[in-house]
Design a protein around this motif. Sequence first.
Motif, short mmCIF file in Angstrom:
data_model
loop_
_atom_site.label_atom_id
_atom_site.label_comp_id
_atom_site.label_asym_id
_atom_site.label_seq_id
_atom_site.Cartn_x
_atom_site.Cartn_y
_atom_site.Cartn_z
N GLY A 288 0.85 -1.18 0.00
CA GLY A 288 0.00 0.00 0.00
C GLY A 288 0.88 1.23 0.00
N GLN A 289 0.27 2.37 -0.25
CA GLN A 289 1.05 3.60 -0.25
C GLN A 289 0.18 4.79 0.11
N CYS A 290 0.87 5.87 0.50
CA CYS A 290 0.17 7.11 0.80
C CYS A 290 -0.29 7.76 -0.52
N LEU A 291 -0.99 8.85 -0.41
CA LEU A 291 -1.54 9.54 -1.57
C LEU A 291 -0.47 9.99 -2.55
N CYS A 292 0.65 10.53 -2.06
CA CYS A 292 1.70 11.02 -2.94
C CYS A 292 2.70 9.95 -3.35
N GLY A 293 2.69 8.79 -2.68
CA GLY A 293 3.59 7.70 -3.01
C GLY A 293 4.95 7.75 -2.33
N ASP A 294 5.18 8.76 -1.47
CA ASP A 294 6.47 8.86 -0.78
C ASP A 294 6.69 7.72 0.20
N ILE A 295 5.61 7.19 0.75
CA ILE A 295 5.75 6.12 1.76
C ILE A 295 4.96 4.90 1.31
N LYS A 296 5.63 3.77 1.35
CA LYS A 296 5.00 2.50 0.98
C LYS A 296 5.05 1.57 2.19
N LEU A 297 4.04 0.72 2.28
CA LEU A 297 3.97 -0.27 3.35
C LEU A 297 3.75 -1.63 2.72
N VAL A 298 4.54 -2.61 3.14
CA VAL A 298 4.38 -3.98 2.66
C VAL A 298 3.99 -4.83 3.86
N VAL A 299 2.87 -5.54 3.71
CA VAL A 299 2.34 -6.39 4.76
C VAL A 299 2.53 -7.84 4.32
N ALA A 300 3.15 -8.63 5.18
CA ALA A 300 3.49 -10.01 4.85
C ALA A 300 2.26 -10.87 4.56
N THR A 301 1.22 -10.70 5.35
CA THR A 301 0.03 -11.55 5.22
C THR A 301 -1.20 -10.69 4.98
N PRO A 302 -1.85 -10.85 3.82
CA PRO A 302 -3.08 -10.09 3.56
C PRO A 302 -4.15 -10.43 4.58
N PRO A 303 -4.97 -9.46 4.96
CA PRO A 303 -6.00 -9.71 5.97
C PRO A 303 -7.16 -10.53 5.42
N ASP A 304 -7.83 -11.24 6.32
CA ASP A 304 -9.04 -11.96 5.93
C ASP A 304 -10.30 -11.19 6.33
N HIS A 305 -10.13 -10.05 7.04
CA HIS A 305 -11.25 -9.20 7.42
C HIS A 305 -10.71 -7.84 7.87
N PHE A 306 -11.60 -6.89 8.06
CA PHE A 306 -11.21 -5.61 8.65
C PHE A 306 -12.29 -5.16 9.60
N GLU A 307 -11.97 -4.12 10.38
CA GLU A 307 -12.92 -3.63 11.38
C GLU A 307 -12.95 -2.11 11.39
N ALA A 308 -13.90 -1.57 12.13
CA ALA A 308 -14.03 -0.13 12.31
C ALA A 308 -13.83 0.20 13.78
N CYS A 309 -13.05 1.26 14.03
CA CYS A 309 -12.91 1.76 15.40
C CYS A 309 -13.65 3.09 15.48
N HIS A 310 -14.52 3.20 16.47
CA HIS A 310 -15.33 4.41 16.65
C HIS A 310 -14.84 5.27 17.81
N CYS A 311 -13.64 5.00 18.35
CA CYS A 311 -13.19 5.76 19.51
C CYS A 311 -13.02 7.24 19.15
N ASP A 312 -13.08 8.07 20.18
CA ASP A 312 -12.95 9.52 19.97
C ASP A 312 -11.66 9.89 19.26
N MET A 313 -10.54 9.25 19.64
CA MET A 313 -9.26 9.60 19.01
C MET A 313 -9.24 9.24 17.53
N CYS A 314 -9.72 8.07 17.17
CA CYS A 314 -9.73 7.68 15.75
C CYS A 314 -10.62 8.62 14.94
#
Length: 143
Positions: free
Chosen positions: A8-34
Amino acid sequence: MSSKGITGQCLCGDIKLVVATPPDHFEACHCDMCRRWGGGAFLAFDGGCDVVVTGTPSVYDSSEWAERGFCGSCGSHLFYRIKQNQQYMLPMGLFPELKQTPFTQEIFIDEKPSYYGFANETKKMTGEEAFAAFAAQGRENEE
């Protein structure tokens, strides 16, 4: 997705992230900080501790237990990282190939405002339940 993980990458492409294992699901956090950080629920997956970051993200020490990374050039949110074990929670939007990943859980449901909601049926946990589950996971990893 390749067997070598996903990138994955940021909007401008300056930073890329490589994750070893693709996720099988995702979640939503509703906390005030997020919600303050992103203007709404944080839609993310657990990238684990094996994430390779290329580029130099800016990091904000947001609490005793976590820090948040963002791109200093374009401002894209890159990660929520747990300090104790360097575990990454990564925004779904950085990884376009994950469009078919199931949405399965919402945490900090007790902090969710009434002005939005999701149509998906998900498991829902309060903040207290989420912290208890994380603590239990930490104890399992120590054994």
